[in-house]
Design an enzyme around this catalytic site. Structure first.
Site, PDB file in Angstrom:
ATOM      1  N   CYS A 187      71.232  89.032  80.488  1.00 58.06           N
ATOM      2  CA  CYS A 187      70.468  88.196  80.567  1.00 58.06           C
ATOM      3  C   CYS A 187      70.964  86.761  80.359  1.00 58.06           C
ATOM      4  O   CYS A 187      70.036  85.556  80.308  1.00 58.06           O
ATOM      5  CB  CYS A 187      69.155  88.377  79.978  1.00 58.06           C
ATOM      6  SG  CYS A 187      68.475  90.058  80.214  1.00 58.06           S
ATOM      7  N   HIS A 322      64.353  81.757  74.692  1.00 56.50           N
ATOM      8  CA  HIS A 322      64.662  82.743  75.392  1.00 56.50           C
ATOM      9  C   HIS A 322      63.323  83.755  75.808  1.00 56.50           C
ATOM     10  O   HIS A 322      62.985  84.126  76.775  1.00 56.50           O
ATOM     11  CB  HIS A 322      66.013  83.483  75.024  1.00 56.50           C
ATOM     12  CG  HIS A 322      66.159  84.977  75.523  1.00 56.50           C
ATOM     13  ND1 HIS A 322      66.610  84.963  76.967  1.00 56.50           N
ATOM     14  CD2 HIS A 322      66.134  86.290  75.443  1.00 56.50           C
ATOM     15  CE1 HIS A 322      66.991  86.010  77.611  1.00 56.50           C
ATOM     16  NE2 HIS A 322      66.618  86.916  76.561  1.00 56.50           N
ATOM     17  N   HIS A 362      60.703  87.805  83.476  1.00 47.83           N
ATOM     18  CA  HIS A 362      62.166  87.804  82.830  1.00 47.83           C
ATOM     19  C   HIS A 362      63.014  87.805  84.248  1.00 47.83           C
ATOM     20  O   HIS A 362      63.233  88.738  85.067  1.00 47.83           O
ATOM     21  CB  HIS A 362      62.452  88.697  81.582  1.00 47.83           C
ATOM     22  CG  HIS A 362      63.804  88.594  81.295  1.00 47.83           C
ATOM     23  ND1 HIS A 362      64.764  87.708  81.406  1.00 47.83           N
ATOM     24  CD2 HIS A 362      64.293  89.543  80.148  1.00 47.83           C
ATOM     25  CE1 HIS A 362      65.729  87.684  80.648  1.00 47.83           C
ATOM     26  NE2 HIS A 362      65.807  89.029  79.890  1.00 47.83           N
TER      27      HIS A 362
END
Length: 442
Positions: A187, A322, A362
């Site tokens: 990620c 994040h 996400h």
């Protein structure tokens, strides 16, 4: 050699829209880009039979079905019949988004996808595009066919699944003859791509680059895997920083940024959007999927970005976190941000913080690329987006959370942020921080 690096072009496709303007506008307007899995066209065929592994209550961040450019003539150039056979969805998405970024940067010839070579030397034009997973669809489908039917493998199977093939296809399509580079750091991929491009330009190895990441991994297999790992929320709501957060919502998307040395941008009279001044990275060396509870790795990445930019913690005005809506991750990041950026800060200089994932989910490898674009837009437009679904803010030891200014309910407008940080962290303990500066002239 250490050159200044500026941002001159942006492009993205997200669950909020098929362009930068649509995505950014919808984010500021509190639009929710998440979709109930039961509303997907292929739900009955691909998901309903697997309800034990994939509950019907989950949501996903699906990009618009038709993400191609509105100009049909441009589409024919971007997606030839050969491209349709040879490329997978994450590669096509990268091609589409790169076109928008290059067009936004004023680099393309009119009504074409070719770059105006009077503006730049293509031998020094780098292409840095990553992906967290690549094409899980092609791997899954080809494996089934090979196992069950003993069918011949598509000769383009391998080029369709390699994560570096987004960069490869983009460099071929737009004739970018500088370095071709691809990272896959889960990620954190998007941030690493942008940060690496920053260093290549800063050190004089390239004059100009397109950098970002593409991800189209919405698939029963990936969803089942993340659910089994207890990463995904089964209640369908992404709640970054909230006391009721219970996991992330899986999304897809792509973000591309055109970056160049300040001298190169000024020479071609480019419209400069922002400046990238710092890049920090570190490893937790802790656990394959979880950060250390104190957020020490994230803190070190933030501190490295500050050191590179030669800035003080109090110079940072906004953090695009994040914050994926997981119990441990959000808290660890808040501790890292508080520890790295609050010391010495007066009450008259609030530290604003928010997460885009309440609205888009996400995006895995593409998260940092898209969120960096939103961070840049925050500086450019003087509008810091709020966190969707943040009702009750988490608590931290020593009431540190009370000292962070969580943006809730609506965007902050008129605060005139000058420096903004974008964090992205990944499985395996990867931590990255990019530090952007508002462009106010050279």
């Amino acid at each position: 050699m250490s050159r200044r690096v500026v941002i001159t072009g942006l492009g993205c496709v997200t669950p909020l829209g098929r362009s930068l303007s649509e995505s950014w506008g919808n984010l500021l307007s509190s639009k929710n880009g998440l979709t109930p899995i039961t509303s997907l066209p292929n739900y009955n065929e691909d998901y309903k039979l697997r309800e034990k592994s994939i509950p019907s209550t989950i949501t996903v961040g699906k990009i618009p079905e038709n993400f191609q450019n509105e100009n049909s003539a441009i589409n024919k150039l971007l997606f030839t019949s050969q491209d349709e056979r040879r490329t997978s969805s994450f590669i096509k998405l990268a091609l589409r988004t790169t076109y928008e970024a290059l067009h936004n940067a004023g680099l393309l010839n009119p009504n074409d996808i070719t770059i105006n070579t009077s503006l730049c030397n293509l031998d020094h034009f780098g292409c840095l595009i990553g992906s967290g997973i690549g094409s899980i669809q092609d791997i899954y489908q080809t494996s089934l066919q090979f196992h069950n039917d003993n069918k011949r493998i598509n000769p383009y199977f391998v080029p369709k699944i390699l994560t570096n093939m987004a960069a490869g296809n983009v460099s071929i399509k737009f004739n970018l003859r500088g370095l071709s580079h691809s990272v896959s750091t889960a990620c954190a991929t998007g941030n690493n791509s942008i940060g690496d491009a920053f260093n290549f330009i800063r050190l004089g190895m390239q004059d100009i680059c397109v950098a970002g990441a593409s991800e189209t991994s919405l698939h029963p297999l990936s969803l089942a895997g993340f659910i089994r790992a207890k990463s995904i929320t089964t209640n369908g709501i992404s709640r970054p920083f909230d006391t009721q957060r219970s996991g992330f919502v899986l999304g897809e998307g792509c973000g591309m940024i055109v970056m160049e040395s300040l001298e190169h941008a000024q020479k071609r009279n480019a419209n400069i959007i922002s400046e990238l001044v710092g890049y920090g990275l570190s490893s937790d060396a802790c656990h394959i999927t979880s950060p250390p509870a104190d957020g020490n790795g994230a803190k070190r990445a933030i501190e490295m970005a500050l050191k590179m930019a030669r800035l003080e913690p109090t110079d940072v005005d906004y953090v695009n976190a994040h914050a994926t809506s997981t119990l441990l991750g959000d808290k660890a990041e808040c501790l890292a941000v508080a520890s790295a950026l609050l010391p010495g800060r007066s009450k008259s200089k609030p530290l604003y913080i928010s997460s885009n994932k309440g609205a888009i989910g996400h995006l895995l490898g593409a998260a940092g690329a898209v969120e960096s674009i939103f961070t840049i837009c925050s500086l450019k437009d003087d509008k810091m987006p709020h966190t969707l679904n943040l009702d009750n803010v988490l608590t931290l030891e020593n009431n540190e959370a009370d000292k962070l200014h969580f943006i809730r309910d609506k965007p902050i407008v008129g605060a005139n942020p000058k420096y903004a940080l974008c964090n992205s962290f990944g499985f395996g303990g990867v931590n990255t921080s990019l530090l952007f500066k508002k462009w106010e002239g050279s």
